[in-house]
Design a protein around this motif. Sequence first.
Motif, PDB file in Angstrom:
ATOM      1  N   LEU A  65       3.432  -1.360   8.771  1.00 20.87           N
ATOM      2  CA  LEU A  65       2.611  -0.855   7.668  1.00 20.87           C
ATOM      3  C   LEU A  65       3.035   0.578   7.351  1.00 20.87           C
ATOM      4  N   PRO A  66       3.819   0.773   6.275  1.00 21.11           N
ATOM      5  CA  PRO A  66       4.164   2.138   5.876  1.00 21.11           C
ATOM      6  C   PRO A  66       2.906   2.831   5.353  1.00 21.11           C
ATOM      7  N   GLN A  67       2.699   4.055   5.810  1.00 20.88           N
ATOM      8  CA  GLN A  67       1.498   4.773   5.371  1.00 20.88           C
ATOM      9  C   GLN A  67       1.873   6.189   4.959  1.00 20.88           C
ATOM     10  N   GLY A  68       1.269   6.642   3.860  1.00 19.44           N
ATOM     11  CA  GLY A  68       1.478   8.021   3.422  1.00 19.44           C
ATOM     12  C   GLY A  68       0.265   8.852   3.801  1.00 19.44           C
ATOM     13  N   GLY A  69      -0.396   9.421   2.788  1.00 19.99           N
ATOM     14  CA  GLY A  69      -1.578  10.244   3.043  1.00 19.99           C
ATOM     15  C   GLY A  69      -2.851   9.437   3.214  1.00 19.99           C
ATOM     16  N   ASN A  70      -2.742   8.111   3.140  1.00 20.26           N
ATOM     17  CA  ASN A  70      -3.894   7.204   3.269  1.00 20.26           C
ATOM     18  C   ASN A  70      -4.984   7.543   2.253  1.00 20.26           C
ATOM     19  N   THR A  71      -4.574   7.778   1.009  1.00 19.91           N
ATOM     20  CA  THR A  71      -5.548   8.030  -0.057  1.00 19.91           C
ATOM     21  C   THR A  71      -5.657   6.855  -1.030  1.00 19.91           C
ATOM     22  N   SER A  72      -5.048   5.727  -0.665  1.00 17.62           N
ATOM     23  CA  SER A  72      -5.117   4.551  -1.533  1.00 17.62           C
ATOM     24  C   SER A  72      -6.567   4.222  -1.872  1.00 17.62           C
ATOM     25  N   LEU A  73      -6.809   3.891  -3.144  1.00 18.74           N
ATOM     26  CA  LEU A  73      -8.160   3.523  -3.561  1.00 18.74           C
ATOM     27  C   LEU A  73      -8.334   2.010  -3.638  1.00 18.74           C
ATOM     28  N   CYS A 139      -1.978  13.297  -0.541  1.00 13.75           N
ATOM     29  CA  CYS A 139      -1.085  12.138  -0.695  1.00 13.75           C
ATOM     30  C   CYS A 139       0.373  12.599  -0.576  1.00 13.75           C
ATOM     31  N   GLN A 140       1.231  11.686  -0.145  1.00 16.30           N
ATOM     32  CA  GLN A 140       2.638  12.031   0.077  1.00 16.30           C
ATOM     33  C   GLN A 140       3.491  11.510  -1.077  1.00 16.30           C
ATOM     34  N   ILE A 141       4.631  12.160  -1.265  1.00 20.44           N
ATOM     35  CA  ILE A 141       5.471  11.773  -2.403  1.00 20.44           C
ATOM     36  C   ILE A 141       5.861  10.288  -2.304  1.00 20.44           C
ATOM     37  N   ALA A 146       5.465   4.654  -3.963  1.00 16.35           N
ATOM     38  CA  ALA A 146       5.168   3.260  -3.588  1.00 16.35           C
ATOM     39  C   ALA A 146       4.034   2.678  -4.429  1.00 16.35           C
ATOM     40  N   THR A 147       3.199   3.557  -5.013  1.00 12.86           N
ATOM     41  CA  THR A 147       2.110   3.050  -5.876  1.00 12.86           C
ATOM     42  C   THR A 147       2.373   3.339  -7.353  1.00 12.86           C
ATOM     43  N   ASN A 148       3.523   3.952  -7.653  1.00 14.97           N
ATOM     44  CA  ASN A 148       3.784   4.392  -9.032  1.00 14.97           C
ATOM     45  C   ASN A 148       2.554   5.103  -9.590  1.00 14.97           C
ATOM     46  N   ILE A 205      10.601   1.122   3.638  1.00 17.88           N
ATOM     47  CA  ILE A 205       9.957   2.436   3.817  1.00 17.88           C
ATOM     48  C   ILE A 205      10.761   3.478   3.055  1.00 17.88           C
ATOM     49  N   ILE A 206      10.131   4.100   2.096  1.00 19.13           N
ATOM     50  CA  ILE A 206      10.785   5.135   1.290  1.00 19.13           C
ATOM     51  C   ILE A 206      10.829   6.411   2.128  1.00 19.13           C
ATOM     52  N   THR A 207      12.036   6.872   2.438  1.00 15.03           N
ATOM     53  CA  THR A 207      12.168   8.048   3.303  1.00 15.03           C
ATOM     54  C   THR A 207      12.616   9.294   2.548  1.00 15.03           C
TER      55      THR A 207
HETATM   56  P1  FAD Z   1      -1.136   5.681   0.961  1.00 14.90           P
HETATM   57  O1  FAD Z   1      -2.536   5.596   0.485  1.00 14.90           O
HETATM   58  O2  FAD Z   1      -0.936   6.049   2.382  1.00 14.90           O
HETATM   59  O3  FAD Z   1      -0.374   4.333   0.671  1.00 14.90           O
HETATM   60  C1  FAD Z   1      -0.460   3.706  -0.572  1.00 14.90           C
HETATM   61  C2  FAD Z   1       0.518   2.530  -0.606  1.00 14.90           C
HETATM   62  O4  FAD Z   1       1.849   3.019  -0.532  1.00 14.90           O
HETATM   63  C3  FAD Z   1       0.367   1.578   0.590  1.00 14.90           C
HETATM   64  O5  FAD Z   1       0.626   0.271   0.141  1.00 14.90           O
HETATM   65  C4  FAD Z   1       1.445   2.021   1.549  1.00 14.90           C
HETATM   66  O6  FAD Z   1       1.906   0.956   2.376  1.00 14.90           O
HETATM   67  C5  FAD Z   1       2.524   2.485   0.615  1.00 14.90           C
HETATM   68  N1  FAD Z   1       3.344   3.567   1.175  1.00 14.90           N
HETATM   69  C6  FAD Z   1       2.926   4.780   1.607  1.00 14.90           C
HETATM   70  N2  FAD Z   1       3.962   5.484   2.071  1.00 14.90           N
HETATM   71  C7  FAD Z   1       5.072   4.702   1.943  1.00 14.90           C
HETATM   72  C8  FAD Z   1       6.448   4.866   2.254  1.00 14.90           C
HETATM   73  N3  FAD Z   1       6.928   5.965   2.831  1.00 14.90           N
HETATM   74  N4  FAD Z   1       7.279   3.851   1.946  1.00 14.90           N
HETATM   75  C9  FAD Z   1       6.832   2.691   1.392  1.00 14.90           C
HETATM   76  N5  FAD Z   1       5.541   2.480   1.099  1.00 14.90           N
HETATM   77  C10 FAD Z   1       4.666   3.473   1.360  1.00 14.90           C
HETATM   78  N6  FAD Z   1      -3.958   7.537  -8.045  1.00 14.90           N
HETATM   79  C11 FAD Z   1      -3.452   7.668  -9.296  1.00 14.90           C
HETATM   80  O7  FAD Z   1      -2.503   6.972  -9.635  1.00 14.90           O
HETATM   81  N7  FAD Z   1      -3.987   8.544 -10.183  1.00 14.90           N
HETATM   82  C12 FAD Z   1      -5.007   9.362  -9.868  1.00 14.90           C
HETATM   83  O8  FAD Z   1      -5.464  10.139 -10.700  1.00 14.90           O
HETATM   84  C13 FAD Z   1      -5.534   9.287  -8.540  1.00 14.90           C
HETATM   85  N8  FAD Z   1      -6.520  10.118  -8.155  1.00 14.90           N
HETATM   86  C14 FAD Z   1      -6.984  10.039  -6.873  1.00 14.90           C
HETATM   87  C15 FAD Z   1      -7.969  10.941  -6.465  1.00 14.90           C
HETATM   88  C16 FAD Z   1      -8.454  10.892  -5.164  1.00 14.90           C
HETATM   89  C17 FAD Z   1      -9.492  11.892  -4.727  1.00 14.90           C
HETATM   90  C18 FAD Z   1      -7.984   9.904  -4.267  1.00 14.90           C
HETATM   91  C19 FAD Z   1      -8.501   9.822  -2.872  1.00 14.90           C
HETATM   92  C20 FAD Z   1      -7.008   9.014  -4.668  1.00 14.90           C
HETATM   93  C21 FAD Z   1      -6.495   9.066  -5.966  1.00 14.90           C
HETATM   94  N9  FAD Z   1      -5.490   8.203  -6.392  1.00 14.90           N
HETATM   95  C22 FAD Z   1      -4.971   8.321  -7.650  1.00 14.90           C
HETATM   96  C23 FAD Z   1      -4.965   7.151  -5.494  1.00 14.90           C
HETATM   97  C24 FAD Z   1      -3.903   7.651  -4.494  1.00 14.90           C
HETATM   98  O9  FAD Z   1      -3.962   9.022  -4.296  1.00 14.90           O
HETATM   99  C25 FAD Z   1      -2.539   7.330  -4.968  1.00 14.90           C
HETATM  100  O10 FAD Z   1      -2.397   5.928  -5.012  1.00 14.90           O
HETATM  101  C26 FAD Z   1      -1.407   7.906  -4.101  1.00 14.90           C
HETATM  102  O11 FAD Z   1      -0.222   7.652  -4.803  1.00 14.90           O
HETATM  103  C27 FAD Z   1      -1.298   7.304  -2.713  1.00 14.90           C
HETATM  104  O12 FAD Z   1      -0.448   8.127  -1.923  1.00 14.90           O
HETATM  105  P2  FAD Z   1      -0.589   8.173  -0.346  1.00 14.90           P
HETATM  106  O13 FAD Z   1       0.525   9.006   0.183  1.00 14.90           O
HETATM  107  O14 FAD Z   1      -1.940   8.563   0.074  1.00 14.90           O
HETATM  108  O15 FAD Z   1      -0.296   6.666   0.024  1.00 14.90           O
END
Ligand code: FAD
Length: 475
Positions: A65-73, A139-141, A146-148, A205-207
Amino acid sequence: MDVTAALKSCLGPGGVLTDAADLAGHIEDWRGRYTGPALCVALPRTTAEVAQVVRLCRDAGVPVLPQGGNTSLCGGAVPDAEGPAPVIVALSRMRTVRSVDAVNNTMVVDGGCVLARVQEAARDAGRLYPVSLGAEGSCQIAGTIATNAGGTGVLRYGNTRENVLGLEVVLPDGAIWDGLTALRKNNTGYDIKHLFIGSEGTLGIITGATLKLHALPTAYAVAWIGLDSPEAALALLGRFQAACGARISGFELINRLQLDLVLANVPDRRNPLSGPHAWHLLVELSDSGTDAALATALEQVLESALADGLVGDATIAASETQRAALWEIRHSVSEANKKAGVGLTTDCAVPISAVPGFIATATAAVQALVPDLPVIVVTHLGDGNVHFIPFFSFEQWAQVADPEAMARRIRHTVNDISHALGGTFSAEHGIGRTLVGEMAHYKSPVELALMRSIKQAFDPDNRFNPGRLLPEPKA
Ligand code: FAD
């Protein structure tokens, strides 16, 4: 094979988390709605270590399970409660800005860089990385790729997809794909990077990433505007587009309930306007040149809109501090809603012209299911992206007999309306686990079959983030 022990010996001290306290932040999602066990969290420091981790998991037959900042909604980044526990691979020790080329307008960064750090490094070089969202401090780049991710800059700069030129990815078999090109033209067959953008950890996993940079604006003008209806906001968008064109860099509409929740639940937020308004709009113009020239353009549009009764009231930020304060209101909405109750967030996009009709129809449909249910509306209006959020107090939600069924029913009701208007059920948050049912319902069999064959080509054993994004094929 004891994969955790093997990972420990590969990554060394501090490279693997197993204690419950250390795992806590990795196994529950941001809203606290989903949780499940993980074998461990692996924290590689280099791309080569990521590849070793992936190979060890492959040899042990363990899900990754690749994880970034765990901010997925949408529950995309945490394990399932059932099924084989995965190894979570987190890139929080891979946070180097590898290079910035201000002439080529590009930068190369590690996947684990936090979005705000990427923006800052671009700014330090006199450039702009334009993707901006409420979670940018955590959240991480790679997560945004990964979520566009979308956010507030899409109207002018496009989604994350439009701002990525190249990627480095560790594939499910442990091979490293070096696609870190910094080219704006490269017609050499299938453009593989686009498959990883929006793939939600299901293909690799996007590095690392090569990002497209833009000119750093030298001037801003920001207004907070009170109005009566989404129709008025749309008419105002037309006037701004006619007068200011590409200088519009933010056009964010929220309803009064959303503003009230921010003011009540997030410290240090103040109402920018004195009177009550049903709808509130944040407009930002940015450009090269001076603040004064932009402010004049903003004032001219607002004056004529006030004279025509399109706008009820407006205030223009007079300083950088005031500008930041207006944006902080907008960026606080998710935090406020999480504290205030249970919001059933939807993430529809419809043609921009259809936004007012979508909001009216969806409100009526939801209130036919649950009479008088309040609805929060948060709209990236310039993109047609509406977060339509039927909202329960914690007490009201505790009385719902079957919360999961209620959430599903409301979501389908709203998404059906979007679909009928030619819209989508997922504009920017992705699919995760929450919307897998919608994929099965709204995507055509042809499109699902194409997606499954892509998944099969990259991850034939279905070990990368299984159960996310794609529904199981019908038996
Ligand atoms: P995670 O939540 O950790 O992961 C999201 C997905 O990406 C998972 O499926 C995970 O497996 C995958 N992933 C993570 N890292 C990698 C990697 N290295 N390689 C491959 N796959 C990976 N989203 C928007 O689009 N617009 C907004 O305006 C927006 N506002 C937000 C506001 C708040 C307060 C919060 C909490 C969330 C918001 N989001 C928004 C949602 C979220 O922040 C985005 O989806 C963000 O892009 C997720 O990044 P993350 O690093 O937290 O990824």
